[in-house]
Write an enzyme that holds these catalytic residues in place. Sequence first.
Site, PDB file in Angstrom:
ATOM      1  N   ASP A   1      16.317 -57.162  14.828  1.00  0.00           N
ATOM      2  CA  ASP A   1      17.733 -57.563  15.195  1.00  0.00           C
ATOM      3  C   ASP A   1      17.247 -58.239  16.207  1.00  0.00           C
ATOM      4  O   ASP A   1      17.463 -58.121  17.790  1.00  0.00           O
ATOM      5  CB  ASP A   1      17.886 -55.656  15.534  1.00  0.00           C
ATOM      6  CG  ASP A   1      19.652 -55.751  16.396  1.00  0.00           C
ATOM      7  OD1 ASP A   1      20.307 -56.484  16.226  1.00  0.00           O
ATOM      8  OD2 ASP A   1      19.197 -54.445  16.015  1.00  0.00           O
TER       9      ASP A   1
ATOM     10  N   LYS B   1      21.732 -60.449  21.807  1.00  0.00           N
ATOM     11  CA  LYS B   1      21.150 -59.303  22.672  1.00  0.00           C
ATOM     12  C   LYS B   1      20.176 -60.547  23.477  1.00  0.00           C
ATOM     13  O   LYS B   1      19.517 -61.151  23.545  1.00  0.00           O
ATOM     14  CB  LYS B   1      19.705 -58.737  21.867  1.00  0.00           C
ATOM     15  CG  LYS B   1      20.057 -57.988  21.809  1.00  0.00           C
ATOM     16  CD  LYS B   1      18.888 -56.845  20.673  1.00  0.00           C
ATOM     17  CE  LYS B   1      19.082 -55.403  20.056  1.00  0.00           C
ATOM     18  NZ  LYS B   1      20.013 -55.072  20.503  1.00  0.00           N
TER      19      LYS B   1
ATOM     20  N   GLU C   1      24.284 -52.540  14.197  1.00  0.00           N
ATOM     21  CA  GLU C   1      24.311 -53.079  13.093  1.00  0.00           C
ATOM     22  C   GLU C   1      23.735 -52.121  12.217  1.00  0.00           C
ATOM     23  O   GLU C   1      24.353 -52.122  11.201  1.00  0.00           O
ATOM     24  CB  GLU C   1      23.861 -54.306  12.850  1.00  0.00           C
ATOM     25  CG  GLU C   1      22.076 -54.312  12.635  1.00  0.00           C
ATOM     26  CD  GLU C   1      21.441 -53.585  13.788  1.00  0.00           C
ATOM     27  OE1 GLU C   1      22.414 -53.514  15.235  1.00  0.00           O
ATOM     28  OE2 GLU C   1      20.738 -52.941  14.041  1.00  0.00           O
TER      29      GLU C   1
ATOM     30  N   ARG D   1      24.328 -48.958  12.334  1.00  0.00           N
ATOM     31  CA  ARG D   1      25.245 -47.696  11.302  1.00  0.00           C
ATOM     32  C   ARG D   1      25.876 -48.425  10.478  1.00  0.00           C
ATOM     33  O   ARG D   1      26.158 -47.682   9.164  1.00  0.00           O
ATOM     34  CB  ARG D   1      26.507 -47.071  12.502  1.00  0.00           C
ATOM     35  CG  ARG D   1      27.370 -48.237  13.409  1.00  0.00           C
ATOM     36  CD  ARG D   1      27.673 -48.107  14.162  1.00  0.00           C
ATOM     37  NE  ARG D   1      27.102 -47.840  15.831  1.00  0.00           N
ATOM     38  CZ  ARG D   1      26.562 -47.322  16.861  1.00  0.00           C
ATOM     39  NH1 ARG D   1      27.861 -46.986  17.185  1.00  0.00           N
ATOM     40  NH2 ARG D   1      25.542 -46.955  17.687  1.00  0.00           N
TER      41      ARG D   1
END
Length: 508
Positions: free
Chosen positions: A279, A286, A358, A360
């Site tokens: 991720d 991020k 992402e 969810r």
Amino acid sequence: MKKDPAIVKLFAVPTDRWPGDALALGVYENGKPQKALARLGEGWAEEVDRVLTAGWLRGKEGESLLLSMAGGASDPRVLLLVGLGKADAITPLTLENVGARLVKAAATHGMAKLGCLISMDRHNGISPGRCVEHLAEGAWGGSYRFDRFKTKGNDSENGHQKTITLELAVKEKKMERMVQKLERLHHVCNGRFLAQNLGNLPGNLLTPEMLAAEARKMAEDLPIQVTVWNEKELKKNRMNGILAVGQGSSNPPRLIVMEYRQGGEGPLLAVVGKAVTFDSGGISLKPGAKMEEMKFDMAGGAAVFGFMHAIASMKLKVNCIGLVPAAENLPSGHAQRPGDVIETASGQWVEVINTDAEGRLILADALHHARSLAPDMIIDLATLTGACVIALGHEASAVMGFNKKMLRKLGRAGKRVGEKLWPLPLFPGYQELLKSTVADMKNVGGRDAGAITGGCFLSRFIDKKTPWAHIDIAGTAWDLSGKKPSQPKGATGVGVRLLCRFAEKELL
Ligand code: BES
Ligand code: MN
Ligand code: ZN
């Protein structure tokens, strides 16, 4: 999977003479040895008393002292005194850590076989039987190694590791039952090792397709039916949540479904685990610091793998379906953008405000699919929100849901296996935070109550009549502190023990 460096066995007292290298005995922080001292051979009671009076060992957790009795008929010849801490503060985790330390001590002292009398007494309400279990779990947990990428001999910690046998004392009468329990526990630990192995793999070596291949491999040895949906099948089933998250990566997404039905007409449990193999945040990138830790963002999925592996190996008479949506969240010219609107499999439209929320999105489709299989209960596990770490740190996972009974059952299971759960509320007011001007909902609710709005989002994809619980494992899925002897740095395999206990004891 590699063979365990620690072998855990049982031995019966007091009828057996014990032939190993040394016996371990606990000492509490008030300087008192455990009662089992009385079972030792000639002279040991006086010797231990002398040593404790002299203050050579105070009984603090983590302390240990090796005593040897030369000559004479003393059985055993060598005693390992182990600090247990305050008698009324001993918890399952204390015992786990002691179990791990015993294996380490044996290695340090070059012993191949170490016996342990700690399990002869009740400790702070923990029965000898449970004590055996916690010690064994710690011994196995602490000896877990992920050294696949360490060339042999390059690392002193991993170089020449020999096998150590830890033998735990049980009463003769209880022997048979305890052997069975230990066997069961070994399956659970192996499931946990699988979850840890998968968790520790980096994004380049565990893509969604590679994870799917792991599932297919599992189905070869165990009575588990595996179905994997590729992009085509995901499209056909309108799983645009999973597709949208995966579209920025050249490693395409998958939905992995594992079915284990050995429970006849009994209830069906669906377990859903988030598996974002890496991720980066996507276009809502991020910050760089600690981004590498996002290789662990598939820990929920890994727990489902470990759980399915464990229940199938122990031939549990239950019906379980594991669903693992897997995707890699990367930015690229194909990636989804903030502002995109997607239609999830449920028909509900979502405005993607932040591509870093992402988990969810992929869970929305997987939960919807779970629902279509008509389960009696649904549990999802996900490293869903940084906000959960802010709320609970690394001590406990957050649990959310509407069904009190379900939450109680999970709480009980968690307490028993030492995986703490703490409830967060899903009050209707929080749902307001997900209102979107253009779609049915936004994928983020803002900074406030971040773990809760994550749960609220998911709650829209389950049917309110099916008991459901969402477990946010963002703070518990990995541990890089190296502070717990029973937990080497890396993935923890959190969820496996919890789910196994739940499936065994709380399903009916
Ligand atoms: N995988 C992360 C959550 C996470 C962060 C887990 C740190 C463990 C440690 C998740 O996909 C995420 O990025 N969540 C966002 C949600 C936000 C954009 C609403 C977060 O927590 O910042
Ligand atoms: Mn994210
Ligand atoms: Zn994530």
